[in-house]
Design a protein around this motif. Structure first.
Motif, PDB file in Angstrom:
ATOM      1  N   VAL A 333       0.857  -1.190   0.000  1.00  0.00           N
ATOM      2  CA  VAL A 333       0.000   0.000   0.000  1.00  0.00           C
ATOM      3  C   VAL A 333       0.890   1.236   0.000  1.00  0.00           C
ATOM      4  CG1 VAL A 333      -1.866  -1.154   1.257  1.00  0.00           C
ATOM      5  CG2 VAL A 333      -0.127   0.105   2.525  1.00  0.00           C
ATOM      6  N   ASP A 334       0.340   2.350  -0.452  1.00  0.00           N
ATOM      7  CA  ASP A 334       1.045   3.619  -0.381  1.00  0.00           C
ATOM      8  C   ASP A 334       0.871   4.193   1.016  1.00  0.00           C
ATOM      9  OD1 ASP A 334       1.802   3.491  -3.064  1.00  0.00           O
ATOM     10  OD2 ASP A 334      -0.116   4.362  -3.715  1.00  0.00           O
ATOM     11  N   PRO A 335       1.956   4.592   1.668  1.00  0.00           N
ATOM     12  CA  PRO A 335       1.823   5.123   3.037  1.00  0.00           C
ATOM     13  C   PRO A 335       1.029   6.411   3.075  1.00  0.00           C
ATOM     14  CG  PRO A 335       4.056   5.442   2.217  1.00  0.00           C
ATOM     15  CD  PRO A 335       3.342   4.580   1.213  1.00  0.00           C
ATOM     16  N   LEU A 336       0.296   6.603   4.158  1.00  0.00           N
ATOM     17  CA  LEU A 336      -0.453   7.832   4.354  1.00  0.00           C
ATOM     18  C   LEU A 336       0.500   8.978   4.643  1.00  0.00           C
ATOM     19  CD1 LEU A 336      -3.155   6.264   6.680  1.00  0.00           C
ATOM     20  CD2 LEU A 336      -3.562   7.041   4.346  1.00  0.00           C
ATOM     21  N   GLU A 337       0.053  10.180   4.336  1.00  0.00           N
ATOM     22  CA  GLU A 337       0.882  11.352   4.602  1.00  0.00           C
ATOM     23  C   GLU A 337       0.966  11.580   6.106  1.00  0.00           C
ATOM     24  OE1 GLU A 337       1.036  16.168   3.640  1.00  0.00           O
ATOM     25  OE2 GLU A 337      -0.542  14.905   2.787  1.00  0.00           O
ATOM     26  N   GLY A 338       2.186  11.584   6.625  1.00  0.00           N
ATOM     27  CA  GLY A 338       2.379  11.833   8.054  1.00  0.00           C
ATOM     28  C   GLY A 338       2.430  13.317   8.342  1.00  0.00           C
ATOM     29  N   PHE A 339       3.149  13.704   9.371  1.00  0.00           N
ATOM     30  CA  PHE A 339       3.319  15.119   9.686  1.00  0.00           C
ATOM     31  C   PHE A 339       4.687  15.324  10.315  1.00  0.00           C
ATOM     32  CE2 PHE A 339       0.660  12.955  12.735  1.00  0.00           C
ATOM     33  CZ  PHE A 339       1.324  13.132  13.929  1.00  0.00           C
ATOM     34  N   LYS A 340       5.067  16.586  10.440  1.00  0.00           N
ATOM     35  CA  LYS A 340       6.413  16.911  10.910  1.00  0.00           C
ATOM     36  C   LYS A 340       6.632  16.376  12.322  1.00  0.00           C
ATOM     37  CE  LYS A 340       6.806  21.195   8.229  1.00  0.00           C
ATOM     38  NZ  LYS A 340       6.989  22.661   8.310  1.00  0.00           N
ATOM     39  N   PRO A 341       7.797  15.760  12.556  1.00  0.00           N
ATOM     40  CA  PRO A 341       8.095  15.305  13.922  1.00  0.00           C
ATOM     41  C   PRO A 341       8.308  16.488  14.859  1.00  0.00           C
ATOM     42  CG  PRO A 341      10.021  15.049  12.514  1.00  0.00           C
ATOM     43  CD  PRO A 341       8.884  15.463  11.622  1.00  0.00           C
ATOM     44  N   ALA A 342       8.211  16.217  16.147  1.00  0.00           N
ATOM     45  CA  ALA A 342       8.399  17.277  17.144  1.00  0.00           C
ATOM     46  C   ALA A 342       9.836  17.788  17.102  1.00  0.00           C
ATOM     47  CB  ALA A 342       8.074  16.748  18.537  1.00  0.00           C
ATOM     48  N   LYS A 343       9.990  19.103  17.238  1.00  0.00           N
ATOM     49  CA  LYS A 343      11.317  19.721  17.250  1.00  0.00           C
ATOM     50  C   LYS A 343      11.522  20.409  18.591  1.00  0.00           C
ATOM     51  CE  LYS A 343      12.198  23.477  14.860  1.00  0.00           C
ATOM     52  NZ  LYS A 343      12.475  24.400  13.747  1.00  0.00           N
TER      53      LYS A 343
END
Length: 658
Positions: A333-343
């Motif tokens: 499957v194509d991975p879902l769009e994640g989000f920026k990791p915590a900085k």
């Protein structure tokens, strides 16, 4: 208590409350508080009957103290998820941590599934809770990623606040449906009509769509449930499609390992399924699956649109990558769009009061980071404080909450050094290095480093304040090196004071000190504050060292702006003079930048009466003893070293924070 049943229980108390979590195969648990045998809680309906069109996934977004946790309680009571309270006391069920209950804030995002009968159908409502403080914005972004809509909660007496604006735009960018709600309409100071106009001007919301409620009394809360079902779109996805599960949070169980909270986008997941992580490519077998109701309740499966938990034998929290996509083994499957990791935005060293306690402290930190994935951990050592850890946090409140959780949950006694921010060092050859520890910051006298420039992180700050405090806040911003100051009116009612939103660019290092305290002090507590990352900017910074008898104390080094070096040096030197115990010789306390001494205080020697035992005789006999004492003190000053006791260091930092 009967030992037979005691051995079958995995956990007797859940956050101080009776729990009914059992070993697989047992059907009863012992409740310590009630001393009653009780079966584990079961659902009254079959989870497989909930198709995507009968599911709603939503969050509640609000500023601190606008009643978000109270509204969550009322929703859980109305849907029969928890028993209705007869005492009138707000339990705040989703605020499970001790620090959350003591401070009255939400720190950790929680999930709760509710079943509500609306018309002729049962609906599954998944509430994914969000914190309300800017330091926990990463928790908010994770929660919103698993939702299709959100309830925007605004206090009818306080109006729109800075954090509400920030999270609203975050939700709007994701295309989420927003349900505007005015809370606390039962208060004498509430002005729902004026605040509704304010929401229209700020968010472009039609006042006719705004619901008026009192979460404390329950008035109007039923309409919120109806609006969630009517206005928020149902999740998409078919049960026949290949499995795609979005991992948006995780927690750690000492018996089962890492528990992953997932939102099923398509397909279904059952106990015994073989699944694969798109991020780590590791393969697992699902050993437990269920929903949070609001505690864990096992189910047969999780279908499209449903939110729940899975246990699959993950041993380390790093395996549960937030934003990961889980799919069935053998299906691509194509991975879902994640989000920026915590900085990490703020760094501080944490050391034990006693050096022998370091192994215990390190283990406590590692356990706590299993439930707070946004904290970064790195070992460090100090000549003054011994072994410790350097931790990165999302903000100063996040740092203070982590420290309190260490003390509350693990009985740790710690020293926390002064918070610093990550600085960017750019060298002549174009190399860049990010420095978060002042001891690694290049000295101004060190020509071998060949530093071209130093950059510091800046943020775009937003402050909402009544008009009469505008002058005080603008002065505060300029004192903390604020730039690009702008302001605009949020509302203006006839005969009423207007509220103003002030935006400016501020160095992050100015915010992590005492900026927020001064903001509240100068605005009599009426101002709200929010900020977002605005990158890096060139700045004139230097490393300030503190010397005791000519020898630097590495744990006290700080990074200061040149415009504040004199005032900062004098302030710290005076406080060091107060906390350092007297020595047998005179001790100079100095603040220096490079080889230049900025400020100095002298700690007088501890005087010993060497002539006390001399009776009578010539005065030259006494002078001989005094001269010998003076010569000895000169030798001690030349050769002796001053150790800063950890108790004095603790007092120093406590004084600095206050």
């Amino acid at each position: 208590m009967q030992g037979l049943w005691w051995n079958t229980c995995l956990r007797i108390l859940v956050n101080g409350k009776p729990g009914y979590k059992c070993v697989v195969g047992t059907r009863r648990c012992f409740s310590v508080k009630t001393s009653v045998w009780a079966p584990p809680k079961a659902l009254s309906v079959d989870m497989e009957s909930f198709t995507p069109d009968t599911i709603r996934n939503f969050s509640i977004i609000a500023h601190i103290d606008h009643g978000k946790s109270t509204l969550a309680d009322r929703l859980l009571e109305l849907t029969g998820t928890i028993a209705k309270k007869t005492s009138g006391k707000n339990e705040q069920v989703l605020d499970k941590l001790k620090v959350e209950r003591e401070r009255g804030i939400t720190v950790k995002a929680q999930t709760a599934s509710m079943i509500h009968k609306y018309g002729e159908s049962n609906f599954l409502l998944n509430l994914i809770d969000t914190p309300g403080h800017v330091d926990f914005a990463w928790e908010v972004s994770r929660s919103l990623a698993a939702c299709q809509g959100a309830v925007l909660l605004v206090d009818a007496s306080q109006g729109v606040q800075a954090q509400s604006i920030s999270v609203f735009h975050n939700a709007r960018e994701r295309g989420m449906k927003i349900i505007p709600v005015l809370n606390k309409i039962d208060l004498p100071a509430s002005e729902p009509e004026r605040i509704a106009e304010q929401m229209k001007a700020t968010f472009g919301i039609d006042p006719s769509e705004i619901l008026h409620i009192s979460a404390k009394t329950g008035k109007g809360v039923e309409a919120v449930l109806e609006a969630i079902i009517d206005r928020i779109p149902a999740p998409q996805g078919a049960k026949e499609d290949p499995l795609k599960a979005f991992l948006f949070d995780s927690l750690y169980d000492r018996y089962r390992g890492v528990i992953s909270l997932v939102s099923v986008q398509q397909g279904s997941i059952r106990k015994g399924d073989k699944i694969v992580s798109c991020h780590t490519r590791k393969r697992y077998e699902v050993t437990d699956v269920g929903i949070m109701h609001p505690e864990e309740v096992p189910t047969h499966c999780l279908n499209p649109g449903q939110v729940g938990y899975i246990a699959c034998g993950m041993k380390q929290s790093a395996e549960a990558h937030v934003g990961d996509t889980l799919h069935r083994a053998g299906e691509k499957v194509d991975p879902l769009e994640g989000f920026k990791p915590a900085k990490a935005m703020v760094f501080a060293g944490i050391f034990p009061i006693e050096n022998s306690e370091f192994p215990k402290l390190e283990e406590s930190i590692n356990r706590l980071t299993l439930t707070d994935r946004s904290v970064t951990v790195q070992r460090e050592s100090s000549s003054a404080l011994g072994q410790g850890c350097r931790l990165g946090f999302l903000g100063t409140l996040h740092m203070d909450v982590f420290r309190q959780r260490l003390e509350d949950e693990y009985d740790a006694s710690v020293i926390v050094t002064s918070p610093t921010v990550p600085y960017k060092i750019i060298f002549m050859d174009g190399r860049e290095k990010v420095v978060s520890n002042p001891t690694e910051f290049p000295e101004v006298t060190d020509s071998s480093t060949r530093v071209r420039e130093v950059q510091e992180p800046v943020v775009k700050a937003s402050m909402i304040v009544p008009e009469e405090y505008m002058g005080e806040l603008m002065e505060l911003c300029f004192q903390h090196r604020g730039e690009n100051l702008e302001h605009r009116y949020l509302d203006a009612g006839a005969g009423r004071a207007s509220r103003i939103i002030i935006t400016c660019i501020l160095p992050l290092s100015e915010i992590v000190t005492d900026f927020f305290d001064q903001l509240k002090s100068r605005s009599s507590g009426f101002a709200s504050f929010d900020y977002e990352d605005a990158g890096y900017k060139k700045s004139d910074l230097a490393k300030m060292s503190f010397l005791l008898n000519g020898k630097p104390v590495d744990a006290l080094a700080i990074i200061v702006h040149r415009s504040k070096q004199d005032a900062t040096g004098r302030q710290w030197v005076k406080k060091l003079h107060q906390v350092i115990p007297k020595q047998l010789f005179e001790v100079p306390i100095q603040a220096a930048i490079g080889r230049k001494v900025i400020a100095r205080e002298t700690l007088k020697a501890l005087r010993a009466d060497v002539t006390a035992g001399l009776y009578g005789g010539h005065y030259e006999r006494k002078m001989k003893h005094l001269e010998n004492q003076k010569e000895s003190k000169r030798k001690m000053k030349k050769m002796g070293s001053v150790e800063l006791p950890q108790e004095a260091f603790f007092d120093m930092l406590s004084t600095k924070k206050s």
